[in-house]
Structures are given as C-alpha cells and as structure tokens.
Design an enzyme around this catalytic site. Structure first.
Site, PDB file in Angstrom:
ATOM      1  N   ASN A   1      -1.834   0.186   6.882  1.00 23.84           N
ATOM      2  CA  ASN A   1      -1.330  -1.069   7.445  1.00 23.84           C
ATOM      3  C   ASN A   1      -0.470  -1.867   6.462  1.00 23.84           C
ATOM      4  OD1 ASN A   1      -3.395  -1.799   5.781  1.00 23.84           O
ATOM      5  ND2 ASN A   1      -4.692  -2.695   7.362  1.00 23.84           N
TER       6      ASN A   1
ATOM      7  N   GLU B   1      -9.794 -10.600  -7.634  1.00 21.75           N
ATOM      8  CA  GLU B   1      -8.804  -9.523  -7.495  1.00 21.75           C
ATOM      9  C   GLU B   1      -7.648  -9.686  -8.481  1.00 21.75           C
ATOM     10  OE1 GLU B   1      -9.758  -8.735  -2.747  1.00 21.75           O
ATOM     11  OE2 GLU B   1      -7.764  -9.401  -3.323  1.00 21.75           O
TER      12      GLU B   1
ATOM     13  N   PHE C   1     -15.408   3.912   7.229  1.00 23.07           N
ATOM     14  CA  PHE C   1     -14.049   4.284   6.838  1.00 23.07           C
ATOM     15  C   PHE C   1     -13.827   4.274   5.329  1.00 23.07           C
ATOM     16  CE2 PHE C   1     -13.979  -0.321   7.833  1.00 23.07           C
ATOM     17  CZ  PHE C   1     -13.477  -0.840   6.642  1.00 23.07           C
TER      18      PHE C   1
ATOM     19  N   THR D   1      -5.651  -6.787  10.885  1.00 21.22           N
ATOM     20  CA  THR D   1      -5.879  -5.520  10.182  1.00 21.22           C
ATOM     21  C   THR D   1      -5.233  -4.350  10.925  1.00 21.22           C
ATOM     22  OG1 THR D   1      -8.006  -6.412   9.457  1.00 21.22           O
ATOM     23  CG2 THR D   1      -7.674  -4.035   9.185  1.00 21.22           C
TER      24      THR D   1
ATOM     25  N   TYR E   1     -12.542  -1.884  -3.736  1.00 20.20           N
ATOM     26  CA  TYR E   1     -13.014  -1.977  -2.348  1.00 20.20           C
ATOM     27  C   TYR E   1     -14.533  -1.849  -2.243  1.00 20.20           C
ATOM     28  CZ  TYR E   1      -8.443  -2.054   0.018  1.00 20.20           C
ATOM     29  OH  TYR E   1      -7.200  -2.414   0.511  1.00 20.20           O
TER      30      TYR E   1
ATOM     31  N   LYS F   1       0.823  -1.211   0.000  1.00 18.30           N
ATOM     32  CA  LYS F   1       0.000   0.000   0.000  1.00 18.30           C
ATOM     33  C   LYS F   1       0.862   1.269   0.000  1.00 18.30           C
ATOM     34  CE  LYS F   1      -3.976  -2.169   2.309  1.00 18.30           C
ATOM     35  NZ  LYS F   1      -4.921  -2.080   3.449  1.00 18.30           N
TER      36      LYS F   1
ATOM     37  N   HIS G   1      -2.156  -5.447   1.580  1.00 13.93           N
ATOM     38  CA  HIS G   1      -3.466  -6.092   1.383  1.00 13.93           C
ATOM     39  C   HIS G   1      -3.230  -7.542   0.981  1.00 13.93           C
ATOM     40  CE1 HIS G   1      -7.495  -6.939  -0.316  1.00 13.93           C
ATOM     41  NE2 HIS G   1      -6.815  -7.566  -1.265  1.00 13.93           N
TER      42      HIS G   1
HETATM   43  P1  ADP Z   1      -8.120  -6.590   5.849  1.00 16.54           P
HETATM   44  O1  ADP Z   1      -7.284  -5.691   4.970  1.00 16.54           O
HETATM   45  O2  ADP Z   1      -7.363  -7.074   7.054  1.00 16.54           O
HETATM   46  O3  ADP Z   1      -8.784  -7.694   5.089  1.00 16.54           O
HETATM   47  P2  ADP Z   1     -10.707  -5.222   5.900  1.00 16.54           P
HETATM   48  O4  ADP Z   1     -11.036  -5.971   4.658  1.00 16.54           O
HETATM   49  O5  ADP Z   1     -11.673  -5.261   7.026  1.00 16.54           O
HETATM   50  O6  ADP Z   1      -9.277  -5.663   6.485  1.00 16.54           O
HETATM   51  O7  ADP Z   1     -10.492  -3.665   5.549  1.00 16.54           O
HETATM   52  C1  ADP Z   1      -9.887  -3.279   4.345  1.00 16.54           C
HETATM   53  C2  ADP Z   1      -8.936  -2.139   4.632  1.00 16.54           C
HETATM   54  O8  ADP Z   1      -9.683  -1.002   5.099  1.00 16.54           O
HETATM   55  C3  ADP Z   1      -7.931  -2.400   5.764  1.00 16.54           C
HETATM   56  O9  ADP Z   1      -6.796  -3.148   5.352  1.00 16.54           O
HETATM   57  C4  ADP Z   1      -7.575  -0.993   6.182  1.00 16.54           C
HETATM   58  O10 ADP Z   1      -6.653  -0.376   5.278  1.00 16.54           O
HETATM   59  C5  ADP Z   1      -8.921  -0.281   6.072  1.00 16.54           C
HETATM   60  N1  ADP Z   1      -9.648  -0.311   7.351  1.00 16.54           N
HETATM   61  C6  ADP Z   1     -10.259  -1.393   7.929  1.00 16.54           C
HETATM   62  N2  ADP Z   1     -10.874  -1.058   9.086  1.00 16.54           N
HETATM   63  C7  ADP Z   1     -10.644   0.271   9.257  1.00 16.54           C
HETATM   64  C8  ADP Z   1     -10.996   1.230  10.263  1.00 16.54           C
HETATM   65  N3  ADP Z   1     -11.732   0.866  11.324  1.00 16.54           N
HETATM   66  N4  ADP Z   1     -10.593   2.508  10.103  1.00 16.54           N
HETATM   67  C9  ADP Z   1      -9.860   2.881   9.014  1.00 16.54           C
HETATM   68  N5  ADP Z   1      -9.494   2.037   8.035  1.00 16.54           N
HETATM   69  C10 ADP Z   1      -9.866   0.744   8.145  1.00 16.54           C
HETATM   70 MG    MG Z   2     -10.223  -7.558   3.565  1.00 19.36          MG
END
Ligand code: ADP
Ligand code: MG
Length: 140
Positions: free
Chosen positions: A114, A128, A59, A93, A51, A11, A117
């Site tokens: 973070n 994807e 968010f 996450t 997304y 990212k 992905h």
């Molecule tokens: P993951 O990437 O672990 O699969 P999710 O699919 O739930 O997590 O979320 C997609 C992305 O959205 C996350 O990797 C992160 O960048 C962002 N994200 C998730 N939850 C939050 C939050 N509570 N606040 C801000 N950004 C978030």
């Molecule tokens: Mg996810």
C-alpha cells in the site's frame, strides 16, 4: 495547532514502481517539510523489530517478507499536526477503501502493498523516528 514530526516510509512496492519522486512531491505540496531522509534495505530483524506490534497478526510473516523485498525510503516529516495530517493524506490501509486523492488510493496496490507507512500516534512517531535516525541526522 502544534508543529510536530511524524515518520514516513515509502515501501518497496512504490520504490520499485519509481514513485519516490511523485510521493515526495505530493508530501511537499501538502505542507510537509522533509527534515531527514534515507534510502535503505531493511534486514529481517530490523523489519520484525519495527513491526513488533503486529507479531501476532496473521499477516505478520507476509508483511515482513514484503518490507525486506526491496529498498525503502524513510523520512522524518514536520508539519502542523504532522501525525494526523499524514494519516489523512495517506488514506485507508486498504487502497480499495481509501478516499480519492490519498496516497494509497493514488499509488497503493492492495492491503499489503500500500505504498506508504505513517506513524499512528505521536508516541509511536517518536519511537519510530528514533528507530531510524540519530539526532544528528534530523534538521532541528
Ligand atoms: P496502517 O499501515 O494503515 O497503520 P496497520 O498498522 O494495521 O495499517 O498494518 C501495518 C501494515 O501491515 C499495513 O500498512 C499493510 O502493509 C500490512 N497489512 C495490514 N493489514 C493487512 C492484511 N489484512 N493483509 C496483509 N497485509 C496487511
Ligand atoms: Mg499502523
């Protein structure tokens, strides 16, 4: 065990911190073979499509702005149980809740920024991979 594919994104936060090389090295050391790769900058529309599953989450807008804020590096990775293996090494996450030694613990900044992905199911991995790569671009 089955050899299969997953989609990985380094990212914008990690790209800006020049962590691309470290993350690719980590993934190769964890047994992933990089069978396709490209560096790009997502448009808003592309990020919203990628997304779309999160469009009703609070968010969402912030996430889109973050994902288009800089270059990303996208990979197709092959490994035994690639999807679950990547989810394991990626970590929670929220980097604050991620296990020691995971990518997000090592390189993530916060729950939004973070570092990486990884696809969450084989079905989504296939969607994807097809979103980012044509058949010609993936080693088979
Ligand atoms: P993951 O990437 O672990 O699969 P999710 O699919 O739930 O997590 O979320 C997609 C992305 O959205 C996350 O990797 C992160 O960048 C962002 N994200 C998730 N939850 C939050 C939050 N509570 N606040 C801000 N950004 C978030
Ligand atoms: Mg996810």
């Amino acid at each position: 065990m089955e050899i299969n594919k997953t989609l990985s994104i380094i990212k914008p936060d990690a790209m800006k911190s020049k962590l691309q090389g470290k993350i690719l090295d980590y993934l190769e050391n964890k047994g992933f073979k990089i069978i396709a790769q490209k560096k790009m900058r997502l448009t808003k529309k592309q990020a919203e499509t990628f997304y779309a599953i999160h469009k009703d989450r609070p968010f969402f807008n912030e996430l889109i702005e973050f994902m288009i804020s800089g270059d990303i590096s996208v990979q197709v990775l092959e490994a035994d149980n690639a999807v679950s293996h990547y989810r394991e090494v990626m970590g929670n996450t929220d980097p604050a809740n991620a296990d020691e030694g995971t990518l997000r613990k090592l390189y993530g900044n916060n729950i939004q920024c973070n570092a990486v992905h990884g696809s969450d199911s084989q079905e989504n991995a296939n969607i994807e991979i097809n979103f980012f790569f044509s058949k010609l671009e993936v080693i088979n």
